[in-house]
Design a protein around this motif. Structure first.
Motif, PDB file in Angstrom:
ATOM      1  N   TYR A  82       0.821  -1.205   0.000  1.00 16.38           N
ATOM      2  CA  TYR A  82       0.000   0.000   0.000  1.00 16.38           C
ATOM      3  C   TYR A  82       0.859   1.259   0.000  1.00 16.38           C
ATOM      4  CZ  TYR A  82      -3.633  -3.360   1.362  1.00 16.38           C
ATOM      5  OH  TYR A  82      -4.487  -4.429   1.413  1.00 16.38           O
ATOM      6  N   ALA A  83       1.928   1.257   0.780  1.00 17.54           N
ATOM      7  CA  ALA A  83       2.825   2.408   0.800  1.00 17.54           C
ATOM      8  C   ALA A  83       3.481   2.612  -0.562  1.00 17.54           C
ATOM      9  CB  ALA A  83       3.893   2.218   1.881  1.00 17.54           C
ATOM     10  N   ARG A  84       3.858   1.527  -1.195  1.00 17.33           N
ATOM     11  CA  ARG A  84       4.498   1.595  -2.510  1.00 17.33           C
ATOM     12  C   ARG A  84       3.546   2.149  -3.558  1.00 17.33           C
ATOM     13  NH1 ARG A  84       5.633  -1.650  -7.216  1.00 17.33           N
ATOM     14  NH2 ARG A  84       7.869  -1.748  -7.686  1.00 17.33           N
ATOM     15  N   ALA A  85       2.309   1.647  -3.545  1.00 25.47           N
ATOM     16  CA  ALA A  85       1.326   2.094  -4.534  1.00 25.47           C
ATOM     17  C   ALA A  85       0.967   3.563  -4.347  1.00 25.47           C
ATOM     18  CB  ALA A  85       0.067   1.234  -4.432  1.00 25.47           C
ATOM     19  N   GLY A  86       0.963   4.024  -3.115  1.00 16.82           N
ATOM     20  CA  GLY A  86       0.537   5.390  -2.858  1.00 16.82           C
ATOM     21  C   GLY A  86       1.636   6.428  -2.934  1.00 16.82           C
ATOM     22  N   PHE A  87       2.866   6.041  -2.574  1.00 16.25           N
ATOM     23  CA  PHE A  87       3.907   7.055  -2.410  1.00 16.25           C
ATOM     24  C   PHE A  87       5.217   6.737  -3.119  1.00 16.25           C
ATOM     25  CE2 PHE A  87       1.124   6.912   1.321  1.00 16.25           C
ATOM     26  CZ  PHE A  87       0.574   8.181   1.238  1.00 16.25           C
ATOM     27  N   GLY A  88       5.230   5.720  -3.955  1.00 18.02           N
ATOM     28  CA  GLY A  88       6.419   5.430  -4.738  1.00 18.02           C
ATOM     29  C   GLY A  88       7.252   4.288  -4.191  1.00 18.02           C
ATOM     30  N   GLN A  89       8.185   3.840  -5.018  1.00 18.81           N
ATOM     31  CA  GLN A  89       8.943   2.638  -4.700  1.00 18.81           C
ATOM     32  C   GLN A  89       9.868   2.811  -3.485  1.00 18.81           C
ATOM     33  OE1 GLN A  89      10.971   1.355  -8.229  1.00 18.81           O
ATOM     34  NE2 GLN A  89       9.100   0.731  -9.269  1.00 18.81           N
ATOM     35  N   TYR A  90      10.535   3.939  -3.388  1.00 15.59           N
ATOM     36  CA  TYR A  90      11.487   4.097  -2.291  1.00 15.59           C
ATOM     37  C   TYR A  90      10.774   4.231  -0.944  1.00 15.59           C
ATOM     38  CZ  TYR A  90      15.664   5.690   0.216  1.00 15.59           C
ATOM     39  OH  TYR A  90      16.718   5.810   1.101  1.00 15.59           O
ATOM     40  N   VAL A  91       9.666   4.960  -0.917  1.00 12.74           N
ATOM     41  CA  VAL A  91       8.886   5.060   0.317  1.00 12.74           C
ATOM     42  C   VAL A  91       8.273   3.697   0.646  1.00 12.74           C
ATOM     43  CG1 VAL A  91       6.885   6.130   1.411  1.00 12.74           C
ATOM     44  CG2 VAL A  91       8.421   7.517   0.007  1.00 12.74           C
ATOM     45  N   GLY A  92       7.852   2.967  -0.388  1.00 12.84           N
ATOM     46  CA  GLY A  92       7.363   1.616  -0.163  1.00 12.84           C
ATOM     47  C   GLY A  92       8.449   0.728   0.418  1.00 12.84           C
ATOM     48  N   PHE A  93       9.662   0.904  -0.059  1.00 17.69           N
ATOM     49  CA  PHE A  93      10.811   0.176   0.494  1.00 17.69           C
ATOM     50  C   PHE A  93      10.988   0.510   1.977  1.00 17.69           C
ATOM     51  CE2 PHE A  93      15.266   0.727   1.750  1.00 17.69           C
ATOM     52  CZ  PHE A  93      15.741  -0.573   1.635  1.00 17.69           C
ATOM     53  N   PHE A  94      10.874   1.795   2.330  1.00 15.90           N
ATOM     54  CA  PHE A  94      10.953   2.204   3.736  1.00 15.90           C
ATOM     55  C   PHE A  94       9.925   1.449   4.568  1.00 15.90           C
ATOM     56  CE2 PHE A  94      13.007   6.701   3.991  1.00 15.90           C
ATOM     57  CZ  PHE A  94      14.183   6.172   3.484  1.00 15.90           C
ATOM     58  N   SER A  95       8.700   1.380   4.041  1.00 11.76           N
ATOM     59  CA  SER A  95       7.633   0.711   4.779  1.00 11.76           C
ATOM     60  C   SER A  95       7.945  -0.766   4.963  1.00 11.76           C
ATOM     61  CB  SER A  95       6.295   0.879   4.036  1.00 11.76           C
ATOM     62  OG  SER A  95       5.236   0.327   4.773  1.00 11.76           O
ATOM     63  N   ALA A  96       8.436  -1.394   3.905  1.00 11.63           N
ATOM     64  CA  ALA A  96       8.771  -2.819   3.984  1.00 11.63           C
ATOM     65  C   ALA A  96       9.875  -3.061   5.006  1.00 11.63           C
ATOM     66  CB  ALA A  96       9.207  -3.332   2.609  1.00 11.63           C
TER      67      ALA A  96
END
Length: 478
Positions: A82-96
């Motif tokens: 969800y973080a990746r889809a909403g805010f981009g790959q790097y922010v999604g990486f942060f979430s993961a």
């Protein structure tokens, strides 16, 4: 509206097993520490307010996960995706990475609490922070690694059995505590101990504890790639949450009717054992100890599964190196499991340097999960605000816009209440872990960062540097 069934790979899990994943991942070490932890910060009134706020806020987050599971069933491993889809790959990486690191830190709390419980009989184990405790905990860590490598279905089935077994002793604790409930003691504990601050300060003091015990509400979403139907994920999330909220609040409140708040606050962890000992005698310690071991091992199993799952899906999406996407014949992510186990082992060693190993691991777990929760709520708010997936559903859009907006405010409140120090600790993980993101980009022949991602990385590096400096000077302590 998108179809309610997500594409799944490998084994499939029904709503019952998914609900057990939610309950199993939430009911772990935290519930056994609630009496002393809450009594050290607040009394009956503050506890009721804290659980009302935490329950409402986490229910909003649970509803957000339920909505996203139905509207975006194609997104596997919810928190990261969800973080990746909403805010981009790097922010999604942060979430993961944040969610995964939180899971590893949470696993450390389980072993510390088991060793602390055994320490009542074997003093050499101390409070779970001695060299012998480290050795025995390490044996347990690697034993579970070998178990989970045998496959998702076997581990999930065992988790379902353990979930039932570990809830029973907790329910027995509540019933037995009620049999000796003293209204006079309860009345004296209404406002907390003599050192309790204002109601706002009391509630704020319990925030990280409520975050810690509710981590796992997203358990069904993390394993959504195995769900038979997308709707099963949402139902499992809400059912699991409501059951656990009732358990947590009951354990906290009934304890205030057994012992004065000052005595509760001084109990050795797991403090549920001390409460039951005061209620029924020494055998109460044995009952809680058995329940704790079953509960903690079950939660450890669930979190080991989820930590590896997040790495696996992020690797499949190209945000982590390809070696983390490999699975064995039993559909278990072997390399992701190995990295998670090594990280848990390292954190176990670090606990030897902490004054309070359990509090250190609890605070670290809570700190790392706050940003992923905020990003999930923000993505749900983004969907509702733009109207994506809401064509022809104006009433649903309005309802979910309100829910997502309130959930986002609650997640932001958690960050504020936890304090800036915990955000800096998150950067201490995000910044160095970016090496994995860079490896994945190089494997694909792409530039490591876009212009916007460079800004995000710079912020993470600055935050990490400040965090290290403050830790070195003692301004931040765990």
């Amino acid at each position: 509206m998108p179809p309610a069934t997500a594409p799944h790979r490998g084994v499939t899990l029904g709503v019952g097993t998914l609900t057990a994943m939610v309950v199993g991942s939430m009911v772990g070490a935290g519930v056994f520490s609630l009496p002393a932890t809450f009594a050290g910060e607040t009394g009956v009134v503050g506890s009721l307010v804290a659980w009302a706020i935490a329950g409402t806020g986490m229910l909003l987050l649970a509803l957000v996960f339920q909505s996203l599971a139905v509207r975006k069933p194609e997104l596997d491993a919810g928190v990261y995706a969800y973080a990746r889809a909403g805010f981009g790959q790097y922010v999604g990486f942060f979430s993961a990475i944040g969610y995964w690191a939180s899971a590893c830190a949470g696993n450390v709390t389980y072993w510390v609490l088991i060793m602390s419980t055994a320490g009542a009989l074997l003093p050499a184990l101390g409070a779970g922070d001695t060299p012998l405790a480290l050795v025995l905990a390490s044996v347990g860590v690697w034993t579970f690694f070998l178990l989970v490598r045998r496959g998702v279905r076997a581990a999930a089935t065992l988790n379902r059995i353990v979930t039932v077994a570990k809830v029973i002793p907790i329910v027995v604790f509540i019933v037995l505590a009620l049999t000796v409930f003293d209204p006079a003691v309860f009345a004296d504990n209404l406002q907390g101990g003599p050192d309790a601050g204002s109601l706002l300060e009391q509630v704020r003091g319990t925030v990280l504890t409520t975050v810690f015990v509710f981590i796992g509400v997203e358990g069904a979403n993390v394993y959504s790639r195995h769900a038979r139907r997308g709707t099963d994920v949402g139902r499992a999330t809400v059912l699991g949450f409501l059951a656990v909220l009732a358990i947590f609040a009951s354990v906290t409140i009934v304890s205030f009717g057994v012992l004065p708040a000052a005595e509760l606050a001084e109990l050795r962890q797991p403090s549920m054992a001390g409460v039951l000992e005061a209620a029924v005698g020494p055998w109460g310690v044995g009952l809680v100890s058995v329940g704790l071991v079953i509960s903690v091992l079950g939660a450890y199993l669930a979190w080991t599964l989820m930590a590896a799952e997040v790495l696996l899906v992020a690797a499949e999406d190209g945000d982590l190196p390809r070696f983390l996407a490999r699975t064995n014949k039993a559909d278990a992510p072997g390399n992701a499991l190995l990295l998670s186990t090594i990280t848990t082992q390292v954190l176990l060693v670090v606990t030897l340097l902490s004054e309070d190993a359990f509090s250190f691991a609890l605070n670290l777990t809570s700190a790392l999960v706050l940003v992923p929760f905020l990003l999930v709520a923000g993505y749900a708010l983004q969907l509702a605000a733009t109207g994506e997936t809401y064509t022809g559903q104006p009433s649903a859009r309005t309802r979910e816009l309100v829910v997502a907006g309130l959930a986002t405010l609650y997640a932001a409140f958690l960050l504020w209440a936890a304090g800036w120090a915990f955000l800096l600790v998150s950067f201490l993980v995000y910044a160095p872990a970016t090496v994995l993101f860079a490896m994945a980009r190089r494997e694909q022949g792409r530039r490591v960062f876009s212009a916007r991602e460079r800004v995000v990385f710079a912020v993470a590096v600055v935050g990490a540097v400040v965090g290290v400096a403050l830790l070195a000077t003692g301004a931040i302590a765990f």
